[in-house]
Write a protein that holds these residues in place. Structure first.
Motif, PDB file in Angstrom:
ATOM      1  N   GLN A 192       6.410  22.505  11.151  1.00  0.00           N
ATOM      2  CA  GLN A 192       4.957  22.575  11.103  1.00  0.00           C
ATOM      3  C   GLN A 192       4.430  23.845  11.750  1.00  0.00           C
ATOM      4  N   TYR A 193       5.029  24.229  12.887  1.00  0.00           N
ATOM      5  CA  TYR A 193       4.507  25.361  13.647  1.00  0.00           C
ATOM      6  C   TYR A 193       5.461  26.548  13.710  1.00  0.00           C
ATOM      7  N   PHE A 194       6.761  26.292  13.527  1.00  0.00           N
ATOM      8  CA  PHE A 194       7.746  27.374  13.499  1.00  0.00           C
ATOM      9  C   PHE A 194       8.654  27.135  12.296  1.00  0.00           C
ATOM     10  N   ALA A 195       8.890  28.163  11.509  1.00  0.00           N
ATOM     11  CA  ALA A 195       9.680  27.992  10.291  1.00  0.00           C
ATOM     12  C   ALA A 195      10.356  29.306   9.925  1.00  0.00           C
ATOM     13  N   ALA A 196      11.455  29.177   9.186  1.00  0.00           N
ATOM     14  CA  ALA A 196      12.159  30.348   8.652  1.00  0.00           C
ATOM     15  C   ALA A 196      12.261  30.194   7.147  1.00  0.00           C
ATOM     16  N   ASP A 197      11.918  31.243   6.424  1.00  0.00           N
ATOM     17  CA  ASP A 197      12.006  31.212   4.967  1.00  0.00           C
ATOM     18  C   ASP A 197      13.467  31.078   4.523  1.00  0.00           C
ATOM     19  N   PRO A 198      13.704  30.483   3.345  1.00  0.00           N
ATOM     20  CA  PRO A 198      15.077  30.341   2.845  1.00  0.00           C
ATOM     21  C   PRO A 198      15.787  31.682   2.716  1.00  0.00           C
ATOM     22  N   THR A 199      17.034  31.707   3.172  1.00  0.00           N
ATOM     23  CA  THR A 199      17.882  32.897   3.082  1.00  0.00           C
ATOM     24  C   THR A 199      19.219  32.491   2.461  1.00  0.00           C
ATOM     25  N   THR A 200      19.702  33.282   1.512  1.00  0.00           N
ATOM     26  CA  THR A 200      20.906  32.914   0.760  1.00  0.00           C
ATOM     27  C   THR A 200      22.076  33.822   1.113  1.00  0.00           C
ATOM     28  N   THR A 216      13.031  33.096  12.245  1.00  0.00           N
ATOM     29  CA  THR A 216      11.972  32.122  12.498  1.00  0.00           C
ATOM     30  C   THR A 216      10.670  32.829  12.849  1.00  0.00           C
ATOM     31  N   LYS A 217       9.585  32.310  12.316  1.00  0.00           N
ATOM     32  CA  LYS A 217       8.264  32.868  12.589  1.00  0.00           C
ATOM     33  C   LYS A 217       7.282  31.737  12.854  1.00  0.00           C
TER      34      LYS A 217
END
Length: 337
Positions: A192-200, A216-217
């Protein structure tokens, strides 16, 4: 009186014709047997163990795949070696093709496998060797044992992540995951407050370390929440300063003057609110200094001339906040002075 010729008696079935039929049947049987032998030899050729291994990967059967590969499993979490994450790794593999084996050293054969993933083309080579025979003359082939590769995953300021849809532990933000190849592994950190976009990370080789870094951002939801809390703090600060009629309130903003301010005329407002920026630092999350503008209006009296005038000034201000996030609760503690 005429005498007619005597008719010859019917002949028995030709022995030659029967022999030809038997010969033809024998030839067909031999041809079928040869074809069967060729088919069995082809099915049990150098590419057969590679095909069996790939089929096990596509089925998500890690035990069968490991048996076909005869691989050494390096240290690390085995979360990605079986079931759903293994099937998911193959779901993004396209155009999987087993090529023609070629001779390698010491009687071994090299079996190339080509595939594509994410718009890029890859080649993986499998070294196979003969380990015996079946039915006296069919060679038995096996993949030469080698160590599995490992995904070296890291994530900023988190002890968890997801890889191929499975939540995995990330002690101190790092972990190692032995994986099969070929395969496509997607890491992410939902939150909800901290997330990392998918990385392959696409794994094509049989050895080595493959990095998978999750940056993470702070999410827009967290930034919006900090901005709203900073706004509430500043609005309350301006209201209190106006109520208390203070030029130098307990706030990030203040004003100094040599003139006398007419009582009851002080009014503070915030025409420009800060916009938060959250960054990782030393295992924590920090909010960059918050900047904005405060406006002061009042009536003032020049002590030398006695002239009364309207005061209307804007003051730049800056302050920092300490951020605390616990579950869905966000707390900011202003620091200034």
């Amino acid at each position: 009186m005429s005498v007619s010729a005597q008719e010859a008696p019917p002949q028995a079935p030709s022995l030659t014709k029967a022999a030809l039929l038997w010969a033809l049947a024998l030839v067909l049987a031999i041809a079928a047997a040869v074809a069967a032998v060729i088919a069995v030899r082809s099915a049990s050729g150098p590419a057969q163990p590679v095909r069996a291994y790939l089929a096990a990967l596509q089925a998500g059967d890690g035990g069968r795949a490991l048996g076909a590969l005869h691989a050494q499993v390096p240290a690390g979490s085995t979360s990605l070696l079986d079931g759903a994450p293994l099937r998911d790794s193959m779901a993004r593999i396209r155009d999987l093709t087993v090529g023609t084996p070629s001779a390698a050293a010491n009687g071994r054969e090299n079996v190339p496998v080509t595939f594509s993933s994410g718009g890029s083309n890859f080649t993986t080579d499998f070294l196979v060797e003969q380990t015996g025979t079946d039915w006296l003359f069919f060679p038995r082939w096996s993949i030469v044992p080698a160590a599995l590769p490992s995904i070296q995953a890291s994530v900023v300021n988190s002890s968890r992540a997801t890889i191929n849809g499975v939540e995995v532990n990330m002690p101190s933000g790092r972990n190692s995951f032995p994986v099969f190849y070929p395969g496509s592994y997607v890491g992410a950190l939902p939150g909800q407050y901290f997330a990392a976009d998918p990385t392959t990370a696409v794994v094509s080789q049989k050895s080595g370390l493959v990095p998978l870094t999750l940056a993470t951002k702070a999410t827009p939801a967290l930034v919006a929440a900090i901005n709203e809390k900073a706004k509430d703090f500043l609005d309350q600060c301006a209201k209190t300063a106006s109520t208390q009629q203070r030029l130098q309130p307990d706030c990030p903003f203040a004003y100094q003057t040599d003139n006398r301010i007419v009582d009851g005329t002080i009014a503070w407002s915030i025409p420009q609110y800060p916009s938060a920026s959250v960054t990782p630092f030393n295992g924590q999350w920090t909010v960059s200094p918050l900047s904005g503008k405060a406006r002061l209006t009042a009536r003032q009296i020049d002590l030398f001339t006695g002239r009364v005038s309207q005061l209307n000034v804007e003051r730049d201000f800056q302050f920092t906040v300490n951020l605390s996030v616990s579950g869905s609760t966000i707390t900011i503690t202003p620091v200034f002075g």
